[in-house]
Write a protein that holds these residues in place. Structure first.
Motif, PDB file in Angstrom:
ATOM      1  N   PRO A 182       0.814  -1.230   0.000  1.00  0.00           N
ATOM      2  CA  PRO A 182       0.000   0.000   0.000  1.00  0.00           C
ATOM      3  C   PRO A 182       0.844   1.275   0.000  1.00  0.00           C
ATOM      4  CG  PRO A 182       0.163  -0.860   2.218  1.00  0.00           C
ATOM      5  CD  PRO A 182       0.915  -1.830   1.343  1.00  0.00           C
ATOM      6  N   VAL A 183       0.185   2.391  -0.296  1.00  0.00           N
ATOM      7  CA  VAL A 183       0.752   3.707  -0.038  1.00  0.00           C
ATOM      8  C   VAL A 183       0.122   4.198   1.261  1.00  0.00           C
ATOM      9  CG1 VAL A 183       1.139   4.198  -2.468  1.00  0.00           C
ATOM     10  CG2 VAL A 183      -1.030   4.847  -1.435  1.00  0.00           C
ATOM     11  N   ALA A 184       0.813   5.074   1.988  1.00  0.00           N
ATOM     12  CA  ALA A 184       0.304   5.428   3.317  1.00  0.00           C
ATOM     13  C   ALA A 184       0.369   6.935   3.577  1.00  0.00           C
ATOM     14  CB  ALA A 184       1.085   4.676   4.391  1.00  0.00           C
ATOM     15  N   PHE A 185      -0.653   7.414   4.268  1.00  0.00           N
ATOM     16  CA  PHE A 185      -0.781   8.830   4.595  1.00  0.00           C
ATOM     17  C   PHE A 185      -1.078   8.953   6.086  1.00  0.00           C
ATOM     18  CE2 PHE A 185      -2.017   7.949   0.265  1.00  0.00           C
ATOM     19  CZ  PHE A 185      -1.158   8.797  -0.432  1.00  0.00           C
ATOM     20  N   VAL A 186      -0.368   9.854   6.741  1.00  0.00           N
ATOM     21  CA  VAL A 186      -0.476   9.986   8.197  1.00  0.00           C
ATOM     22  C   VAL A 186      -0.766  11.447   8.527  1.00  0.00           C
ATOM     23  CG1 VAL A 186       0.784   9.728  10.377  1.00  0.00           C
ATOM     24  CG2 VAL A 186       1.151   8.069   8.526  1.00  0.00           C
ATOM     25  N   GLY A 187      -1.757  11.701   9.371  1.00  0.00           N
ATOM     26  CA  GLY A 187      -2.137  13.085   9.645  1.00  0.00           C
ATOM     27  C   GLY A 187      -2.036  13.465  11.107  1.00  0.00           C
ATOM     28  N   LEU A 225       3.778   7.347  12.701  1.00  0.00           N
ATOM     29  CA  LEU A 225       4.626   6.931  11.567  1.00  0.00           C
ATOM     30  C   LEU A 225       5.322   5.605  11.870  1.00  0.00           C
ATOM     31  CD1 LEU A 225       6.047  10.435  10.637  1.00  0.00           C
ATOM     32  CD2 LEU A 225       4.832   8.921   9.045  1.00  0.00           C
ATOM     33  N   TRP A 226       5.808   5.469  13.083  1.00  0.00           N
ATOM     34  CA  TRP A 226       6.489   4.215  13.429  1.00  0.00           C
ATOM     35  C   TRP A 226       5.512   3.028  13.326  1.00  0.00           C
ATOM     36  CZ3 TRP A 226      11.525   3.268  13.804  1.00  0.00           C
ATOM     37  CH2 TRP A 226      11.889   1.984  14.194  1.00  0.00           C
ATOM     38  N   TYR A 227       4.332   3.235  13.881  1.00  0.00           N
ATOM     39  CA  TYR A 227       3.282   2.209  13.812  1.00  0.00           C
ATOM     40  C   TYR A 227       2.956   1.862  12.355  1.00  0.00           C
ATOM     41  CZ  TYR A 227      -1.432   0.188  14.304  1.00  0.00           C
ATOM     42  OH  TYR A 227      -2.528  -0.624  14.236  1.00  0.00           O
ATOM     43  N   CYS A 228       2.856   2.867  11.534  1.00  0.00           N
ATOM     44  CA  CYS A 228       2.472   2.686  10.134  1.00  0.00           C
ATOM     45  C   CYS A 228       3.491   1.819   9.401  1.00  0.00           C
ATOM     46  CB  CYS A 228       2.347   4.057   9.465  1.00  0.00           C
ATOM     47  SG  CYS A 228       1.863   3.953   7.726  1.00  0.00           S
ATOM     48  N   PRO A 243       4.616   0.045   3.981  1.00  0.00           N
ATOM     49  CA  PRO A 243       4.104   0.673   2.741  1.00  0.00           C
ATOM     50  C   PRO A 243       5.222   1.031   1.765  1.00  0.00           C
ATOM     51  CG  PRO A 243       4.136   2.270   4.516  1.00  0.00           C
ATOM     52  CD  PRO A 243       4.567   0.960   5.126  1.00  0.00           C
ATOM     53  N   LYS A 244       4.815   1.330   0.512  1.00  0.00           N
ATOM     54  CA  LYS A 244       5.755   1.817  -0.520  1.00  0.00           C
ATOM     55  C   LYS A 244       6.405   3.109  -0.048  1.00  0.00           C
ATOM     56  CE  LYS A 244       3.710   0.368  -4.909  1.00  0.00           C
ATOM     57  NZ  LYS A 244       2.252   0.340  -5.083  1.00  0.00           N
ATOM     58  N   PHE A 245       5.575   3.966   0.526  1.00  0.00           N
ATOM     59  CA  PHE A 245       6.066   5.239   1.064  1.00  0.00           C
ATOM     60  C   PHE A 245       5.068   5.733   2.092  1.00  0.00           C
ATOM     61  CE2 PHE A 245       3.514   6.553  -2.657  1.00  0.00           C
ATOM     62  CZ  PHE A 245       2.606   7.398  -2.043  1.00  0.00           C
ATOM     63  N   PHE A 282      11.641   8.746  12.821  1.00  0.00           N
ATOM     64  CA  PHE A 282      10.606   7.743  13.101  1.00  0.00           C
ATOM     65  C   PHE A 282      10.057   7.087  11.840  1.00  0.00           C
ATOM     66  CE2 PHE A 282      11.046  10.640  16.583  1.00  0.00           C
ATOM     67  CZ  PHE A 282      11.076   9.789  17.682  1.00  0.00           C
ATOM     68  N   VAL A 283      10.775   7.230  10.722  1.00  0.00           N
ATOM     69  CA  VAL A 283      10.270   6.624   9.476  1.00  0.00           C
ATOM     70  C   VAL A 283      11.064   5.372   9.112  1.00  0.00           C
ATOM     71  CG1 VAL A 283       9.404   8.841   8.672  1.00  0.00           C
ATOM     72  CG2 VAL A 283      11.638   8.028   7.857  1.00  0.00           C
ATOM     73  N   ASN A 284      12.107   5.077   9.924  1.00  0.00           N
ATOM     74  CA  ASN A 284      12.863   3.822   9.769  1.00  0.00           C
ATOM     75  C   ASN A 284      13.432   3.668   8.348  1.00  0.00           C
ATOM     76  OD1 ASN A 284      13.940   1.587  10.972  1.00  0.00           O
ATOM     77  ND2 ASN A 284      12.074   0.336  10.874  1.00  0.00           N
ATOM     78  N   GLY A 285      13.820   4.780   7.740  1.00  0.00           N
ATOM     79  CA  GLY A 285      14.485   4.714   6.433  1.00  0.00           C
ATOM     80  C   GLY A 285      13.561   4.540   5.238  1.00  0.00           C
ATOM     81  N   LEU A 286      12.267   4.416   5.447  1.00  0.00           N
ATOM     82  CA  LEU A 286      11.315   4.271   4.331  1.00  0.00           C
ATOM     83  C   LEU A 286      11.251   5.551   3.487  1.00  0.00           C
ATOM     84  CD1 LEU A 286       9.961   1.572   5.156  1.00  0.00           C
ATOM     85  CD2 LEU A 286       7.777   2.770   5.028  1.00  0.00           C
TER      86      LEU A 286
END
Ligand code: BES
Ligand code: MN
Ligand code: ZN
Length: 493
Positions: free
Chosen positions: A252-257, A351-354, A360-362, A446-450
């Motif tokens: 999936p692609v992911a969006f966090v707000g 973001l970490w949870y996601c 996700p792809k991004f 918190f994005v773990n390099g993604l």
């Protein structure tokens, strides 16, 4: 307001109507303008004797021209004919509505004689311009309310325009959903209420999960929970899933707000002046919710995740204090120097949870994160921060197409040390210099390099005054169009 597509002609029942036509730069009359000029014995040509020459942004209103069965005739400058495009059609529709909404006419009769796609785009412009948050106006005088009840879009082939409008109607609903959320005051829209409104979107085919405080505590989300602990309103993490790709297993692609339903600053409390604006500190989460609405409404062929971190940042006997050290879900510890730098704390855990759960792809996060981005860019650009050039290029292109401008900002590693803390893995503020940048650098941990992009929309989520008819004063819905376009152009099957 209703929108109808039909062949041009007098409006049935002959209500009071206002006609709008395009005049290209020159001036060059559109075919519809020519026809009306003939019908009125040259009223349009006579109006062109003044300064109106069809430039973009110009408009002239003729009131009750002789021999015309309409109360008003609006000439809208459309700019050079060969440069006219979807954005121009949309702006013209929006400007027509804005110019005539309080005219007294009940019907807006758009005679734009364009092809089906451009007519649909003009109708989209009308739809966005007609948005109004008026649910709490109980004593508004009838003469203050917009008089236009119906917009008729004249088309040679109405069915083709109806088909072209369908996905845009879904997008417009998504934008209105965002604008409603952002406009609601914080006594009405607190985290649980926000989550419930999103839960109701399951009717569109979305799957919505709500994590309450015990569930988040179990996951170790100390950064997010710390922000909400001074509020009597329970924090919520909302996970929205849209599975529209042919292969349900496609990454999936992911969006966090960021969804701070009200930001007082907490113990590092803000001043009184303008604090009411902090009801729209959930604009990032609002945009993600509206985006997921739009993707589902138009049945986008993509697998998408939306995550909303919903909290209220309040001062209280139980609120977190400056100097507190919290442990995030990632295991990294954070010294909370300033409780008003709360957005990055709630995003850190979301973001970490996601990335941990969905791979996700991004990830793209949206947040009304810093006042500094308003100082840097003004109100026509949101800040883009990213660790990935391809994702950045796609976002910049999508923004340009949709009229939601982004400006890429740097993520200089040498600024990272501004976040060093003596007692924890990092502190939550860097200092006054480069405030939007150090906020983004914090989130990056918190994005773990993604592949990731952060949109700081503090500058664009709320427009007052707005300079464009497609965005009435107030909640803009910024981000919904941009990300819907990103998905449509780059990530659908
Ligand atoms: N929600 C605000 C940022 C904001 C300001 C949004 C104006 C919209 C309009 C954010 O939580 C905040 O308070 N940021 C602080 C950060 C500072 C304490 C490092 C700011 O911008 O002053
Ligand atoms: Mn704050
Ligand atoms: Zn905030």
């Amino acid at each position: 307001m209703q929108i109808q597509f039909q062949t041009a002609g007098p409006v049935a029942g002959a209500p009071l109507s206002a006609i709008a036509v395009l005049v290209f730069e020159g001036p060059v009359l559109s075919a519809a303008a020519e026809a009306l000029d003939a019908e009125t014995g040259g009223a349009v040509s006579r109006a062109l004797a003044g300064r109106f020459k069809g430039a973009k942004g110009q408009a002239v209103e003729l009131v009750a021209p002789a021999n015309l069965h309409a109360a008003q005739l609006l000439l809208i400058g459309a700019g050079p004919k060969d440069a006219f495009n979807a954005q121009g059609a949309e702006a013209a529709g929006a400007e027509a509505y804005k110019a005539l909404k309080n005219s007294g006419s009940t019907v807006l009769d758009l005679r734009f004689d364009l092809g089906p796609d451009l007519l649909a785009q003009a109708a989209f412009g009308v739809r966005l311009a007609a948005y109004r948050f008026d649910k709490y106006l109980t004593r508004e005088k009838p003469e203050k309310k917009p008089s236009i009840q119906t917009t008729i879009v004249a088309a040679e082939d109405p069915d083709a325009v109806i088909a072209a409008f369908e996905p845009l109607a879904g997008l417009a609903e998504g934008i209105a959903f965002t604008r409603d959320l952002v406009s609601e005051p914080a006594n009405i829209l607190y985290p649980v209420e926000f989550a419930q409104r999103v839960k109701a979107l399951e009717r569109l085919g979305l799957v919505v999960e709500i994590l309450d405080e015990p569930a988040m505590a179990k996951l170790g989300m100390g950064a997010l929970l710390g922000v909400g602990q001074g509020s009597v309103r329970e924090s919520q993490l909302v996970v929205i899933q849209w599975t529209g790709a042919a292969d349900h297993a496609t990454q999936p692609v992911a969006f966090v707000g960021k969804g701070v339903c009200f930001d007082t600053g907490g113990i590092s409390i803000k001043g009184a002046e303008g604090m009411e604006d902090m009801k729209w500190d959930m604009g990032g989460a609002g945009a993600v919710a509206g985006l997921m609405y739009a993707l589902a409404a138009r049945k986008a062929k993509v697998n998408a995740i939306g995550i909303l971190s919903l909290v209220e940042n309040m001062p209280d006997g139980n609120a977190q204090r400056p100097g507190d050290i919290v442990t995030s879900m990632s295991g990294q510890t954070i010294e909370v120097i300033n409780t008003d730098a709360e957005g990055r704390l709630v995003l850190a855990d979301a973001l970490w949870y996601c990335q941990d759960r969905f791979k996700p792809k991004f990830m793209v996060d949206l947040a009304t994160l810093t006042g500094a981005i308003i100082i840097a860019l003004g109100n026509d650009y949101a800040g883009l921060f990213s660790n990935n050039d391809e994702l950045s290029a796609n976002l910049l292109a999508a923004g340009a197409t949709e009229g939601e401008n982004l400006w890429r900002m740097p993520l200089p590693p040498q600024y990272d040390k501004m976040l060093d803390s003596m007692g924890a893995d990092m502190k939550n503020i860097g200092g006054r210099a480069g405030g939007s940048i150090t906020a983004a650098l914090f989130i990056q941990k918190f994005v773990n390099g993604l592949p990731w992009a952060h949109l700081d929309i503090a500058s664009t989520a709320w427009m007052k005054p707005s300079s464009r008819a497609v965005i009435p004063d107030g909640a803009s819905g910024f981000g919904v169009r941009l990300l819907n376009r990103l998905v449509a152009d780059s990530y659908e099957d």
